[in-house]
Write an enzyme that holds these catalytic residues in place. Structure first.
Site, PDB file in Angstrom:
ATOM      1  N   GLU A  94       0.815  -1.209   0.000  1.00 19.03           N
ATOM      2  CA  GLU A  94       0.000   0.000   0.000  1.00 19.03           C
ATOM      3  C   GLU A  94       0.846   1.254   0.000  1.00 19.03           C
ATOM      4  OE1 GLU A  94      -2.238  -1.227   3.335  1.00 19.03           O
ATOM      5  OE2 GLU A  94      -0.880  -0.306   4.756  1.00 19.03           O
ATOM      6  N   CYS A 114       6.479  -7.362   6.634  1.00 16.58           N
ATOM      7  CA  CYS A 114       7.646  -6.806   7.325  1.00 16.58           C
ATOM      8  C   CYS A 114       8.296  -7.884   8.171  1.00 16.58           C
ATOM      9  CB  CYS A 114       7.236  -5.630   8.213  1.00 16.58           C
ATOM     10  SG  CYS A 114       8.678  -4.764   8.905  1.00 16.58           S
ATOM     11  N   CYS A 121       1.557  -2.374  15.085  1.00 16.59           N
ATOM     12  CA  CYS A 121       1.539  -2.149  13.630  1.00 16.59           C
ATOM     13  C   CYS A 121       0.783  -3.262  12.911  1.00 16.59           C
ATOM     14  CB  CYS A 121       2.976  -2.072  13.138  1.00 16.59           C
ATOM     15  SG  CYS A 121       3.116  -2.076  11.344  1.00 16.59           S
TER      16      CYS A 121
HETATM   17  S1  SF4 Z   1       6.160  -0.257  12.189  1.00 14.94           S
HETATM   18 FE1  SF4 Z   1       5.390  -2.047  11.037  1.00 14.94          FE
HETATM   19  S2  SF4 Z   1       6.233  -1.834   8.978  1.00 14.94           S
HETATM   20 FE2  SF4 Z   1       7.413  -0.470  10.334  1.00 14.94          FE
HETATM   21  S3  SF4 Z   1       9.164  -1.714  11.018  1.00 14.94           S
HETATM   22 FE3  SF4 Z   1       7.579  -1.989  12.584  1.00 14.94          FE
HETATM   23  S4  SF4 Z   1       6.462  -3.851  11.906  1.00 14.94           S
HETATM   24 FE4  SF4 Z   1       7.666  -3.128  10.151  1.00 14.94          FE
END
Ligand code: SF4
Length: 348
Positions: A94, A114, A121
């Site tokens: 996204e 990720c 998150c």
């Molecule tokens: S905030 Fe989400 S996308 Fe960003 S490093 Fe942490 S887990 Fe990964």
């Protein structure tokens, strides 16, 4: 077979020129094709109208043009636009367009899912499938730039790498994408308008300093106390604050660039005076700016935005220590704009 063909956008301009020379054509043909691929964003060889039909068929026999498609686009009442972008292999990432009075910013993804595990998150719930290629990062920016012109009558002015993924875990491809975005063969944007936001990978922050990159660095800090950071960003146990701080000192010594910290204050997690005192202590070694970001909650409600009195306390203490503070309101609440929410719904 389609799968055996190489993605033509993996070739540099020089490699394309060589390809045409080897075909008995002129090197200049490589420049023309390169311009179609990168400046004119051609998705099909048949779009390349100043290239002969024979040459286009020859290219089709040898290559594919992998490109991304905006699968779902949502527009918020506040002007934010969010794209679920389908990659050539069907996976979804996204990217978001965030307009303000003075700028339009693209927030782009660098990985599918990720590999880190931040508890607050939505993306962390999608396991990391793969890194994005440079052209897939570039294409997100091109799509957002088009939407900025269409819906806000102005080109994109800024880019932040704060979408899905940890950009420093896909450093080489992020660097190549930024080269393309800033090159006169690409979008010719200034690197000073690009921010790479990391959760803090010390070794890679030092590498960025050694590479003398021209874009800006932001660190998603969220706590300057190891036990608290361990509990919300478990990879902090591998990269503790002392290592992060040392890497940032190295970065500052080399670049003399102010460091920006992204910081969310959550109710009952990091909303006490000791949290802000630790933050002041952590970031005092160099000119710093703290962005206090309003949290866009994900479904289970474990993390809730702190009360406004806690935000006021942070602002007062930071400012009295000569640290610049901005308060960033959450955007696109009505369109699932928290990182990873849209992709979760589209089942990456
Ligand atoms: S905030 Fe989400 S996308 Fe960003 S490093 Fe942490 S887990 Fe990964």
């Amino acid at each position: 077979m389609m799968e055996n063909k190489k993605d033509i956008r993996a070739l540099t301009k020089e490699q394309l020129r060589e390809f045409f020379i080897n075909q008995g054509d002129k090197a200049f043909r490589g420049n023309q094709v390169y311009e179609w691929l990168w400046q004119k964003s051609a998705h099909y060889f048949s779009d390349m109208t100043n290239i002969s039909k024979e040459t286009r068929l020859m290219l089709e026999d040898n290559f594919v043009i992998n490109h991304v498609e905006v699968d779902t686009m949502q527009r918020s009442s506040d002007g934010t636009v969010k794209n679920a972008v389908r990659l050539h292999d069907g996976l979804i990432v996204e990217s978001v367009l965030i307009p303000t009075a003075t700028r339009t910013t693209a927030c782009v993804s660098s990985q599918v899912g990720c590999s880190l595990d931040c508890k607050f998150c939505a993306t962390a719930r999608l396991k990391r499938m793969r890194n994005l290629n440079p052209d897939e990062i570039y294409d997100q920016v091109v799509a957002i730039d088009k939407e900025s012109r269409l819906y806000h009558n102005r080109p994109l002015s800024n880019i932040v790498f704060m979408g899905m993924g940890e950009p420093l875990m896909n450093y080489n491809n992020v660097l190549k994408a930024i080269d393309k975005i800033t090159s006169s063969d690409g979008l010719a944007m200034s690197p000073k308008r690009i921010v790479v936001s990391t959760s803090g990978v010390p070794k890679m922050i030092k590498k960025m300093a050694d590479d003398e990159v021209k874009f800006k660095l932001a660190v998603s800090l969220h706590s300057a106390i190891d036990e608290v950071r361990d509990s919300i960003m478990p990879f902090n146990k591998t990269f503790p604050l002392k290592d992060l701080r040392e890497a940032l000192e190295y970065w500052y010594a080399k670049t003399k660039n102010r460091i920006t910290y992204e910081y969310v204050v959550w109710d009952g997690i990091n909303d006490k005076r000791r949290d802000v005192d630790a933050l002041v202590k952590f970031c005092k070694f160099a000119p710093s700016k703290v962005n206090l970001i309003e949290y866009n909650p994900i479904d289970d409600g474990e993390f809730q935005q702190a009360k406004s009195s806690a935000i006021d306390m942070y602002q007062e203490v930071l400012e009295s220590n000569n640290i610049t503070v901005t308060i960033r309101r959450s955007r696109g609440k009505d369109i699932d704009a928290a990182c990873g929410q849209l992709a979760n719904k589209n089942k990456v």
